[in-house]
Design a protein around this motif. Structure first.
Motif, PDB file in Angstrom:
ATOM      1  N   VAL A 231       0.873  -1.099  -0.011  1.00  0.00           N
ATOM      2  CA  VAL A 231       0.087   0.028   0.158  1.00  0.00           C
ATOM      3  C   VAL A 231       0.817   1.330   0.130  1.00  0.00           C
ATOM      4  O   VAL A 231       0.761   2.165  -0.676  1.00  0.00           O
ATOM      5  N   SER A 232       1.900   1.204   1.088  1.00  0.00           N
ATOM      6  CA  SER A 232       3.187   2.438   0.846  1.00  0.00           C
ATOM      7  C   SER A 232       3.319   2.613  -0.591  1.00  0.00           C
ATOM      8  O   SER A 232       3.520   3.766  -0.963  1.00  0.00           O
ATOM      9  N   GLU A 233       3.889   1.633  -1.177  1.00  0.00           N
ATOM     10  CA  GLU A 233       4.492   1.794  -2.576  1.00  0.00           C
ATOM     11  C   GLU A 233       3.357   2.419  -3.500  1.00  0.00           C
ATOM     12  O   GLU A 233       3.767   3.204  -4.253  1.00  0.00           O
ATOM     13  N   LEU A 234       2.255   1.857  -3.645  1.00  0.00           N
ATOM     14  CA  LEU A 234       1.220   2.177  -4.420  1.00  0.00           C
ATOM     15  C   LEU A 234       0.611   3.491  -4.278  1.00  0.00           C
ATOM     16  O   LEU A 234       0.473   4.207  -5.153  1.00  0.00           O
ATOM     17  N   GLU A 235       0.537   3.950  -2.866  1.00  0.00           N
ATOM     18  CA  GLU A 235       0.074   5.230  -2.544  1.00  0.00           C
ATOM     19  C   GLU A 235       1.097   6.394  -2.913  1.00  0.00           C
ATOM     20  O   GLU A 235       0.539   7.465  -3.515  1.00  0.00           O
ATOM     21  N   LYS A 236       2.374   6.073  -3.006  1.00  0.00           N
ATOM     22  CA  LYS A 236       3.312   7.042  -3.471  1.00  0.00           C
ATOM     23  C   LYS A 236       3.255   7.108  -4.873  1.00  0.00           C
ATOM     24  O   LYS A 236       3.235   8.362  -5.214  1.00  0.00           O
ATOM     25  N   GLU A 237       2.857   6.089  -5.721  1.00  0.00           N
ATOM     26  CA  GLU A 237       2.887   6.362  -7.223  1.00  0.00           C
ATOM     27  C   GLU A 237       1.493   6.866  -7.533  1.00  0.00           C
ATOM     28  O   GLU A 237       1.618   7.770  -8.565  1.00  0.00           O
ATOM     29  N   LEU A 238       0.713   7.427  -6.743  1.00  0.00           N
ATOM     30  CA  LEU A 238      -0.558   7.940  -7.079  1.00  0.00           C
ATOM     31  C   LEU A 238      -0.227   9.369  -7.001  1.00  0.00           C
ATOM     32  O   LEU A 238      -1.074  10.319  -7.613  1.00  0.00           O
ATOM     33  N   GLY A 239       0.975   9.914  -6.407  1.00  0.00           N
ATOM     34  CA  GLY A 239       1.370  11.157  -6.680  1.00  0.00           C
ATOM     35  C   GLY A 239       1.779  11.735  -8.012  1.00  0.00           C
ATOM     36  O   GLY A 239       2.067  12.825  -8.248  1.00  0.00           O
ATOM     37  N   TYR A 240       2.307  10.725  -8.918  1.00  0.00           N
ATOM     38  CA  TYR A 240       2.470  10.692 -10.283  1.00  0.00           C
ATOM     39  C   TYR A 240       1.535  10.715 -11.349  1.00  0.00           C
ATOM     40  O   TYR A 240       0.143  10.509 -10.879  1.00  0.00           O
ATOM     41  N   ASN A 241       1.579  10.772 -12.374  1.00  0.00           N
ATOM     42  CA  ASN A 241       0.659  10.758 -13.383  1.00  0.00           C
ATOM     43  C   ASN A 241       0.384   9.240 -13.936  1.00  0.00           C
ATOM     44  O   ASN A 241       0.946   8.855 -14.735  1.00  0.00           O
ATOM     45  N   VAL A 242      -0.286   8.404 -13.043  1.00  0.00           N
ATOM     46  CA  VAL A 242      -0.280   7.185 -13.250  1.00  0.00           C
ATOM     47  C   VAL A 242      -1.980   6.502 -13.643  1.00  0.00           C
ATOM     48  O   VAL A 242      -2.846   7.478 -13.214  1.00  0.00           O
ATOM     49  N   ASN A 243      -2.114   5.508 -14.127  1.00  0.00           N
ATOM     50  CA  ASN A 243      -3.202   4.925 -14.678  1.00  0.00           C
ATOM     51  C   ASN A 243      -3.989   4.534 -13.449  1.00  0.00           C
ATOM     52  O   ASN A 243      -3.249   3.518 -13.083  1.00  0.00           O
TER      53      ASN A 243
END
Length: 257
Positions: A231-243
């Protein structure tokens, strides 16, 4: 390495985890069966060293002093343990000194770093740690609808045998969620798994609002550590322009692997 916006509260929770790890019996909060928990809570356990900044930084001398504590085996606990508070304030000398400690780890030693920003920790330290982020991010302004949605979603992920990635599409379309909503949902995921983790260690009862996920407590506590990291890693990726669709697909695949 724990990233949090409340380091003192995180330390208090960490002390409970340390108590459970070192308990010789069946751990219960406030059990008073031995003196171990009292020593931990009052910072009097010789084998637990808590390091805080000396002035503006954590200094090299503090780390060298820390190492001296671990020249002998622990007496009252299973492990020698240290906690570096405000680890982002390690200066170059102290960071390099603790790095040597991490590069040549000895058995029977547990180390914890607590920081308010893991990006301020040097990469060579981060690469040698398990990283858990976003502790206590939802203390204020909780959206209860998103909280309920997070519980419902996790229940379906874990319970429905024929659950497929298609559900992610209907989940998004049915609720018309924005990117900010997903950021909060993932923060709820973290809070939920953390509550389950503490319940699995018998540190506290599962919160009533997560009762629908009680069935997950049959899993080992290590499972929840894994989920917290995902969850920590994926939540961090939400800060980028991710699908978002692909991100949720990854969540399901990694959760079920």
């Amino acid at each position: 390495l724990i990233e949090t916006n409340d380091q003192e509260k995180c330390l208090n929770d960490l002390k409970e985890v340390i108590s459970e790890i070192n308990c010789e019996n069946s751990f219960e909060p406030n059990c008073n069966k031995c003196n171990l928990c009292h020593l931990i809570q009052t910072n009097q356990l010789p084998s637990l060293v808590i390091v805080k900044p000396d002035g503006m930084t954590v200094k090299k001398e503090q780390i060298l002093e820390l190492k001296k504590y671990f020249s002998t085996k622990p007496i009252y606990s299973k492990f020698n343990m240290y906690v570096i508070m405000y680890a982002e304030k390690l200066n170059n000398s102290s960071a390099n000194t603790i790095l040597k400690f991490l590069e040549e780890p000895e058995s029977g030693i547990l180390g914890f770093f607590i920081t308010n920003n893991k990006e301020n920790i040097i990469d060579t330290i981060k690469s040698r740690c398990q990283i858990i982020s976003n502790f206590y991010q939802l203390e204020d302004n909780i959206n209860e609808d998103l909280q309920k949605l997070a519980v419902e979603y996790l229940k379906n992920v874990h319970l429905t045998n024929d659950f497929t990635l298609i559900y992610n599409r209907s989940f998004i379309l049915d609720h018309d969620l924005k990117k900010e909503d997903f950021q909060q949902i993932f923060q709820h995921f973290f809070t939920i798994y953390y509550s389950l983790y503490k319940s699995s260690l018998h540190l506290e009862d599962l919160e009533a609002k997560y009762a629908e996920l009680q069935f997950l407590l049959k899993k080992e506590s290590s499972y929840f550590i894994k989920q917290l990291q995902i969850v920590s890693e994926l939540e961090k990726e939400l800060g980028y322009n991710v699908n978002i669709n692909l991100l949720l697909d990854r969540f399901i695949l990694e959760t079920r692997s």
